[in-house]
Write a protein that holds these residues in place. Sequence first.
Motif, PDB file in Angstrom:
ATOM      1  N   ALA A  54       0.775  -1.247   0.000  1.00 11.22           N
ATOM      2  CA  ALA A  54       0.000   0.000   0.000  1.00 11.22           C
ATOM      3  C   ALA A  54       0.807   1.299   0.000  1.00 11.22           C
ATOM      4  CB  ALA A  54      -0.977  -0.003   1.179  1.00 11.22           C
ATOM      5  N   PRO A  55       1.950   1.407   0.713  1.00  9.31           N
ATOM      6  CA  PRO A  55       2.625   2.707   0.782  1.00  9.31           C
ATOM      7  C   PRO A  55       2.895   3.353  -0.575  1.00  9.31           C
ATOM      8  CG  PRO A  55       3.558   1.235   2.413  1.00  9.31           C
ATOM      9  CD  PRO A  55       2.598   0.416   1.595  1.00  9.31           C
ATOM     10  N   GLU A  56       3.301   2.582  -1.544  1.00  8.86           N
ATOM     11  CA  GLU A  56       3.548   3.127  -2.890  1.00  8.86           C
ATOM     12  C   GLU A  56       2.274   3.747  -3.458  1.00  8.86           C
ATOM     13  OE1 GLU A  56       4.542   1.635  -7.463  1.00  8.86           O
ATOM     14  OE2 GLU A  56       4.666   0.193  -5.799  1.00  8.86           O
ATOM     15  N   PHE A  57       1.142   3.107  -3.218  1.00  8.44           N
ATOM     16  CA  PHE A  57      -0.115   3.545  -3.817  1.00  8.44           C
ATOM     17  C   PHE A  57      -0.756   4.689  -3.035  1.00  8.44           C
ATOM     18  CE2 PHE A  57       0.962  -0.574  -5.302  1.00  8.44           C
ATOM     19  CZ  PHE A  57       0.724  -0.488  -6.669  1.00  8.44           C
TER      20      PHE A  57
ATOM     21  N   LEU B 271      -5.417   0.506  -8.894  1.00  5.77           N
ATOM     22  CA  LEU B 271      -4.025   0.226  -9.258  1.00  5.77           C
ATOM     23  C   LEU B 271      -3.385  -0.744  -8.263  1.00  5.77           C
ATOM     24  CD1 LEU B 271      -2.677   3.728 -10.364  1.00  5.77           C
ATOM     25  CD2 LEU B 271      -2.936   1.694 -11.811  1.00  5.77           C
ATOM     26  N   LEU B 272      -3.687  -0.569  -6.987  1.00  7.19           N
ATOM     27  CA  LEU B 272      -3.168  -1.485  -5.960  1.00  7.19           C
ATOM     28  C   LEU B 272      -3.702  -2.893  -6.190  1.00  7.19           C
ATOM     29  CD1 LEU B 272      -1.745  -2.257  -3.357  1.00  7.19           C
ATOM     30  CD2 LEU B 272      -3.559  -1.105  -2.064  1.00  7.19           C
ATOM     31  N   ALA B 273      -4.988  -3.010  -6.500  1.00  5.74           N
ATOM     32  CA  ALA B 273      -5.561  -4.325  -6.811  1.00  5.74           C
ATOM     33  C   ALA B 273      -4.882  -4.930  -8.042  1.00  5.74           C
ATOM     34  CB  ALA B 273      -7.063  -4.204  -7.030  1.00  5.74           C
ATOM     35  N   ALA B 274      -4.618  -4.103  -9.047  1.00  4.64           N
ATOM     36  CA  ALA B 274      -3.959  -4.587 -10.264  1.00  4.64           C
ATOM     37  C   ALA B 274      -2.571  -5.122  -9.955  1.00  4.64           C
ATOM     38  CB  ALA B 274      -3.882  -3.456 -11.293  1.00  4.64           C
ATOM     39  N   LYS B 275      -1.837  -4.414  -9.097  1.00  6.93           N
ATOM     40  CA  LYS B 275      -0.511  -4.877  -8.693  1.00  6.93           C
ATOM     41  C   LYS B 275      -0.599  -6.222  -7.984  1.00  6.93           C
ATOM     42  CE  LYS B 275       3.858  -4.735  -7.355  1.00  6.93           C
ATOM     43  NZ  LYS B 275       4.972  -5.008  -8.295  1.00  6.93           N
TER      44      LYS B 275
ATOM     45  N   THR C 168      -8.955   5.507  -7.937  1.00  9.53           N
ATOM     46  CA  THR C 168      -7.955   5.166  -8.947  1.00  9.53           C
ATOM     47  C   THR C 168      -6.778   4.426  -8.322  1.00  9.53           C
ATOM     48  OG1 THR C 168      -8.559   7.070 -10.317  1.00  9.53           O
ATOM     49  CG2 THR C 168      -6.370   6.133 -10.662  1.00  9.53           C
ATOM     50  N   ALA C 169      -6.277   4.946  -7.202  1.00 12.12           N
ATOM     51  CA  ALA C 169      -5.126   4.324  -6.548  1.00 12.12           C
ATOM     52  C   ALA C 169      -5.462   2.930  -6.022  1.00 12.12           C
ATOM     53  CB  ALA C 169      -4.628   5.201  -5.418  1.00 12.12           C
ATOM     54  N   SER C 170      -6.675   2.741  -5.519  1.00  9.34           N
ATOM     55  CA  SER C 170      -7.052   1.423  -4.991  1.00  9.34           C
ATOM     56  C   SER C 170      -7.162   0.385  -6.101  1.00  9.34           C
ATOM     57  CB  SER C 170      -8.361   1.516  -4.203  1.00  9.34           C
ATOM     58  OG  SER C 170      -9.447   1.887  -5.034  1.00  9.34           O
TER      59      SER C 170
ATOM     60  N   ASP D 184      -7.027   3.974   4.674  1.00  8.98           N
ATOM     61  CA  ASP D 184      -7.480   2.642   5.092  1.00  8.98           C
ATOM     62  C   ASP D 184      -8.509   2.109   4.088  1.00  8.98           C
ATOM     63  OD1 ASP D 184      -5.890   2.612   7.318  1.00  8.98           O
ATOM     64  OD2 ASP D 184      -7.470   3.229   8.713  1.00  8.98           O
ATOM     65  N   THR D 185      -9.280   3.014   3.525  1.00 10.98           N
ATOM     66  CA  THR D 185     -10.269   2.637   2.516  1.00 10.98           C
ATOM     67  C   THR D 185      -9.584   2.103   1.273  1.00 10.98           C
ATOM     68  OG1 THR D 185     -11.633   4.453   3.341  1.00 10.98           O
ATOM     69  CG2 THR D 185     -12.308   3.459   1.259  1.00 10.98           C
ATOM     70  N   LEU D 186      -8.437   2.673   0.940  1.00 13.63           N
ATOM     71  CA  LEU D 186      -7.669   2.226  -0.224  1.00 13.63           C
ATOM     72  C   LEU D 186      -7.320   0.745  -0.098  1.00 13.63           C
ATOM     73  CD1 LEU D 186      -4.854   4.281  -1.884  1.00 13.63           C
ATOM     74  CD2 LEU D 186      -4.504   1.874  -1.453  1.00 13.63           C
ATOM     75  N   VAL D 187      -6.849   0.351   1.065  1.00 12.73           N
ATOM     76  CA  VAL D 187      -6.496  -1.057   1.310  1.00 12.73           C
ATOM     77  C   VAL D 187      -7.732  -1.948   1.244  1.00 12.73           C
ATOM     78  CG1 VAL D 187      -5.630  -2.680   3.053  1.00 12.73           C
ATOM     79  CG2 VAL D 187      -4.436  -0.506   2.650  1.00 12.73           C
ATOM     80  N   ASN D 188      -8.809  -1.533   1.906  1.00 13.29           N
ATOM     81  CA  ASN D 188     -10.022  -2.352   1.931  1.00 13.29           C
ATOM     82  C   ASN D 188     -10.626  -2.511   0.535  1.00 13.29           C
ATOM     83  OD1 ASN D 188      -9.880  -2.721   4.716  1.00 13.29           O
ATOM     84  ND2 ASN D 188     -11.045  -0.865   5.130  1.00 13.29           N
ATOM     85  N   ALA D 189     -10.615  -1.439  -0.241  1.00 15.01           N
ATOM     86  CA  ALA D 189     -11.172  -1.496  -1.586  1.00 15.01           C
ATOM     87  C   ALA D 189     -10.335  -2.398  -2.483  1.00 15.01           C
ATOM     88  CB  ALA D 189     -11.249  -0.094  -2.181  1.00 15.01           C
ATOM     89  N   ALA D 190      -9.010  -2.288  -2.382  1.00 12.22           N
ATOM     90  CA  ALA D 190      -8.136  -3.153  -3.184  1.00 12.22           C
ATOM     91  C   ALA D 190      -8.322  -4.620  -2.809  1.00 12.22           C
ATOM     92  CB  ALA D 190      -6.674  -2.735  -2.992  1.00 12.22           C
ATOM     93  N   ALA D 191      -8.506  -4.884  -1.516  1.00 13.93           N
ATOM     94  CA  ALA D 191      -8.748  -6.256  -1.070  1.00 13.93           C
ATOM     95  C   ALA D 191     -10.080  -6.770  -1.604  1.00 13.93           C
ATOM     96  CB  ALA D 191      -8.722  -6.317   0.452  1.00 13.93           C
TER      97      ALA D 191
END
Length: 383
Positions: free
Chosen positions: A9-12, A109-113, A105-107, A365-372
Amino acid sequence: MIERIKKLAPEFIEIRKCIHENPELGLKEFKTAKLVANKLKEFGIEVHENVGVTGVVGVLKKGKSNKSIALRADMDALVISEASGVSYASKNEGIMHACGHDGHTASLLLAAKYLSESDFDGTINFIFQPAEEGRGGAKAMLKDGLFKKFPSDYVFGYHNIPSKTNKLFCLKRGAMMAGADALRVNISGIGGHGSAPEKASDVMGAMAHFITQASLITARNIAAKNSAVITFGAALSGNETSFNILQDKALLLANIRTFNSEDRKIIINQLENIAKSCEILFKVKIELEFIQIGAATINDDEAQKLAFDVACELFGEQNCDDNHEPLMGSEDFSFMLEECKGAYAFILNKNEYYLHDPRYIYDDDTLVNAAAFYSGLCLKYLK
């Protein structure tokens, strides 16, 4: 999964801050789209640019299965002057990511990674949509043949939602959000002097009558169990010196929100009837212009169940709500749901300010949850 995504997550989070600092309006997301395309290429994902003007689609295929799934994020900002006070506040005066599309958008991209490093059997289409905020981004991508070029069994989207609920994840069967139309009412007639009203049209009277009659439509024509709203946002005619002038034109601006196409048709038909009656009563000409911003966002039952099952596995059933109260807000993801089965969800953003507030900030924190959530959908369906 969540622990691995937290490590990535830190990169994103930094990517989100970069996007937040450099917001772009709908159909002008050139830098954002290029950033997205470059990151997807870095992950080894096939990239298609300029889908719907500035839209980007990444395609990741593994295994031999014909099954496919699409994930969508929006990229555009709003015409709002930022007052958040964060160190990475907008550098573009009067433009701000006040709705969290930087995080969406960032979440994705995190999911894509994460998914580029995962095993699955099928195809994932990562849809980065421009112009969600009323500028026609979803329609532009669909006009470009989005689901013809990138066929998908299901499409999923989400929006962060600042809320006082303790539920982390929310969605429901059926209508999740209302459809929205913008309405322009152009009234024209013969202007004149206040001392001789019989020689002129009554443009102001027509404007007032139209507003009062339109305000009765939902109470008398829409079933009481349904929700519908007509809001007038502007009434423009004359100026501060027009004490004795009968105006020759007026403009009304309004917004219509409904949860189904039948109620929308009823309201439009009644507004047309009111316009005709005003023309006769007040000796004016009225032109109505309806601009559909979004249809009602209707979740498919199968997709809703898949999304809820994944959310419960990730976040715990006690933290998930599958019967969230539908919102009168609108979302042009609805047009994608008219062409492909899918579902739209809300994921909690722990922020004290609501969407479109100049002090609003997306919670990482939402970014992590959304990517998950996005990753879990793909791995469950394409197992």
